[in-house]
Design an enzyme around this catalytic site. Structure first.
Site, short mmCIF file in Angstrom:
data_model
loop_
_atom_site.label_atom_id
_atom_site.label_comp_id
_atom_site.label_asym_id
_atom_site.label_seq_id
_atom_site.Cartn_x
_atom_site.Cartn_y
_atom_site.Cartn_z
N GLU A 384 0.79 -1.23 0.00
CA GLU A 384 0.00 0.00 0.00
C GLU A 384 0.82 1.29 0.00
O GLU A 384 0.74 2.08 0.93
CB GLU A 384 -0.95 0.00 1.19
CG GLU A 384 -0.31 -0.30 2.54
CD GLU A 384 -1.32 -0.19 3.68
OE1 GLU A 384 -1.98 0.85 3.78
OE2 GLU A 384 -1.44 -1.16 4.45
N TYR A 388 1.18 11.74 -0.37
CA TYR A 388 0.24 12.70 0.22
C TYR A 388 0.91 14.07 0.20
O TYR A 388 1.92 14.28 0.88
CB TYR A 388 -0.10 12.29 1.66
CG TYR A 388 -0.40 10.80 1.76
CD1 TYR A 388 -1.68 10.31 1.52
CD2 TYR A 388 0.63 9.89 2.02
CE1 TYR A 388 -1.94 8.94 1.57
CE2 TYR A 388 0.38 8.53 2.06
CZ TYR A 388 -0.90 8.05 1.83
OH TYR A 388 -1.13 6.70 1.87
N GLU A 408 -3.88 0.14 -2.45
CA GLU A 408 -3.59 -0.96 -1.51
C GLU A 408 -4.25 -2.25 -1.97
O GLU A 408 -5.45 -2.29 -2.24
CB GLU A 408 -4.12 -0.59 -0.11
CG GLU A 408 -3.97 -1.71 0.90
CD GLU A 408 -4.34 -1.29 2.32
OE1 GLU A 408 -5.19 -0.39 2.49
OE2 GLU A 408 -3.77 -1.87 3.26
N1 GLY Z 1 -6.71 0.39 6.74
C1 GLY Z 1 -5.56 0.59 7.51
C2 GLY Z 1 -4.38 0.24 6.75
O1 GLY Z 1 -4.40 0.26 5.55
O2 GLY Z 1 -3.38 -0.15 7.29
MN MN Z 2 -3.45 -1.65 5.23
MN MN Z 3 -6.07 0.02 4.36
#
Ligand code: GLY
Ligand code: MN
Ligand code: MN
Length: 444
Positions: A384, A388, A408
């Site tokens: 992910e 930003y 992600e």
């Molecule tokens: N949804 C939290 C993360 O991506 O770690």
């Molecule tokens: Mn995550």
């Molecule tokens: Mn996440």
């Protein structure tokens, strides 16, 4: 519904007991019911370790594992059947159900635990428990131990060793079985469908919560009881807030919306992020940042395979993102120096992923003996990367400010490399724009 089969719970208990020292006992409590306000409870979610070993879905229960015990190794304390309570709150397994449906060798009413458990612990040398994670339970455990100690003059033998169960159990949880991967694939499939639905519904003038509603609809329709974590629906400058939860802002023409959301199936999480233009068309700056994040993710996938270490994928994302930010004029200097000085952290301040499983940020060590862990078949993780650009960043041209992009996906390490579980959601600029354009034609 796809779920973990009963036989797997039994296999897990046996595998754990095989690693416990001789003449020991393991004790694990179910998650407590959490009050939301006054007499309203939060939706009940079983403790992950407890669920992993039992599949038993009720609160007020305690698992006891006693390897080698002649009259049964797996004991479960749980609530008794109660016609009146069941009329109000729903069915209970009771002690018969614990044995018949959940494989317990023996079961006792939870109300009898103070009378029975000290006798079970007595004579065992070592107690395994999740020390520190449940202070209330730790206190009970010490009370039971003190009952035995108080009878030492009568010959009672209290245990002398107390061991955290986490190390053994969490290492087991890190390696996903075929059945676990199957459940995780299902959670990923439903979550992918939810992201597609949110993309199709996206329009200027709606709100972030309008898209959250689309996600929730697909989660529940797919059989998920709840999201695996609070859904992040972040439009415009909110996309630069990593764990944004408010989800109540307007979706504006020309803005991106970042959605990080996944559902949970049989206590297994999925965790997907997609970022797209509210109006269906990326601006040149949005596209440039988006494609850079996508290239970083592709580079990371190539570093996920057996014998590669945990940090390689992260390092690949850092290199691609840093080089790209220089190319776009957002960072100045040599790529190696910018990596060494961590200059990229002004734009990419989190890691490329985490273990994924029953907990969205799943258990398992990232380092072993001070070294990054080497990836092995069956480990599940997220990939992910993100960029930003703070709306307040005065160092960059105005046109870049307020752009936040994360992409992600969830993967499982395979013999050849990795399987992407969440590939069902469009990801290239062309794919996203085509999906959104088609949805618009259909709606008009
Ligand atoms: N949804 C939290 C993360 O991506 O770690
Ligand atoms: Mn995550
Ligand atoms: Mn996440």
């Amino acid at each position: 519904m796809i779920h973990i089969p009963k036989t797997e719970y039994s296999r897990r208990r046996k595998a754990l007991m095989a690693q416990m020292e001789p003449n020991s006992i393991a004790i694990l409590p179910a998650a407590a019911v959490a009050i939301r306000n006054r007499d309203v409870e939060h939706v009940y979610r079983q403790d992950s370790d407890f669920q992993y070993l039992s599949g038993f879905p009720e609160p007020q229960a305690v698992i006891v594992l006693m390897p080698g015990r002649e009259h049964g190794e797996y004991l479960l304390f749980c609530r008794e059947r109660n016609a009146e309570r069941e009329l109000w709150d729903g069915l209970r397994a009771g002690q018969e159900g614990a044995i018949r449906d959940y494989g317990a060798d023996d079961a006792f009413p939870i109300t009898d635990i103070d009378d029975i458990l000290p006798g079970l612990i007595e004579g065992r040398d070592r107690v395994y428990s999740a020390m520190g994670s449940n202070p209330e339970f730790d206190r009970h455990l010490m009370e039971w131990i003190n009952v035995i100690r108080s009878k030492a003059h009568l010959g009672a033998q209290p245990p002398n060793e107390f061991v955290a169960l986490d190390h053994l159990l969490h290492d087991m949880r890190l390696y996903k079985s075929a059945a676990e991967v199957k459940v995780m694939r299902e959670a990923a499939r439903i979550s992918a469908q939810a992201h597609i639905r949110a993309m199709q519904a996206s329009r200027p003038g709606l709100h972030e919560f309008s898209l959250e509603a689309e996600l929730d609809y697909e989660f529940r329709k797919g059989g998920a009881k709840m999201p695996a974590y609070g859904s992040i629906v972040a439009a415009g400058r909110n996309s630069c807030i990593l764990h944004y939860q408010q989800n109540d802002a307007l979706l504006k023409d020309g803005d991106l919306v970042l959605i990080d959301a996944g559902c949970e199936i049989d206590c297994y999480a999925s965790d997907i992020t997609r970022t797209w233009p509210v109006n269906g068309k990326f601006s040149p700056e949005q596209k440039a940042i988006y494609e850079l994040v996508l290239a970083a993710q592709e580079a990371a996938f190539a570093e996920i395979a057996p014998n590669k270490h945990w940090n390689q994928a992260h390092e690949a994302t850092v290199r691609v993102i840093t080089a790209g930010l220089v190319r776009l004029g957002l960072l100045e200097g040599g790529v190696d120096e910018l990596i060494a000085s961590e200059a990229y952290k002004a734009f990419y301040m989190h890691r490329a992923g985490h273990w994924l499983g029953m907990d969205v940020h799943d258990v398992g060590e990232y380092k072993v003996g001070g070294e990054w862990r080497v990836l092995e078949v069956g480990m599940a993780l997220t990939v992910e990367p993100g960029i930003y650009i703070s709306p307040d960043n005065q160092q960059v041209a105005k046109k870049w400010r307020g752009i936040g992009v994360r992409i992600e996906d969830d993967v499982v390490v395979t013999k050849q490399g990795c399987e992407i579980l969440t590939g069902g959601v469009p990801k290239s600029v062309a794919e996203i724009e085509a999906l959104m354009a088609a949805a618009r034609v259909q709606a008009s």
